[in-house]
Design an enzyme around this catalytic site. Structure first.
Site, short mmCIF file in Angstrom:
data_model
loop_
_atom_site.label_atom_id
_atom_site.label_comp_id
_atom_site.label_asym_id
_atom_site.label_seq_id
_atom_site.Cartn_x
_atom_site.Cartn_y
_atom_site.Cartn_z
N GLY A 246 6.60 6.13 -10.93
CA GLY A 246 7.77 7.07 -10.63
C GLY A 246 7.45 7.97 -9.39
CG HIS A 247 4.82 7.54 -7.08
ND1 HIS A 247 4.88 6.40 -6.24
CD2 HIS A 247 4.06 7.48 -8.26
CE1 HIS A 247 3.85 5.57 -6.79
NE2 HIS A 247 3.47 6.27 -7.91
CB ALA A 248 9.27 7.85 -2.73
NE ARG B 237 5.88 1.24 -6.53
CZ ARG B 237 4.75 2.05 -7.20
NH1 ARG B 237 4.79 2.73 -8.22
NH2 ARG B 237 3.41 1.96 -6.79
#
Ligand code: TYD
Length: 131
Positions: A48-50, A95
């Site tokens: 859970g990060h970009a 994502r």
């Protein structure tokens, strides 16, 4: 480009099927790194990060998972459950990987070497980055 499924070559053979990919050909970047995710306990989510720069190509080599991608305005969920296609994720997408099946094996090909500075781990920071 946007986040999208890319179909890979598939050689069907009674001895067993074969797929492959080449950098800068089937996927639109040079591969600098690969990593894989496995032994995911039921119900867990990962990633859970970009990334500011990193592009990725995600393949479910075995089993299945969902990838949720978000460009700051819209989010989409892609289901990956075959090893002859994958999800291309451009830079600048939030994502998350979720709903892994038991014994799933997920390969990620990356356009960059590992760099913690390339991560955006806070969703509000991501929205600021996009605007
Ligand atoms: P991370 O990408 O943060 O996974 P998730 O977002 O699913 O929690 O990776 C977890 C840790 O693994 C990270 O803090 C550092 C290490 N790591 C590397 O050293 N090299 C790599 O290529 C990757 C993907 C992770």
């Amino acid at each position: 480009m946007k986040a999208e499924i890319i179909d890979l070559p598939k050689y069907e053979d009674p001895r067993g099927n074969l797929s492959f990919l080449e950098e800068n050909n089937h996927i639109p970047f040079k591969i600098e790194r690969s990593f894989w995710i496995y032994d995911v306990p039921g119900g867990m989510t990962r990633g859970g990060h970009a990334f500011k720069e990193q592009q990725e190509f995600i393949i479910a080599l075995s089993g299945s998972l969902e990838v949720r991608v978000d460009d700051g305005k819209h989010s989409d969920i892609f289901t990956l459950n075959r090893s002859y296609y994958g999800l291309y994720v451009p830079k600048g997408y939030w994502r998350q990987m979720q709903n892994f099946s038991t014994n799933s094996l997920v390969m990620v090909l990356s356009s960059t070497v590992f760099s913690e500075e390339d991560y955006i781990r806070d969703y509000d920071d991501f929205l600021k980055f996009k605007n």
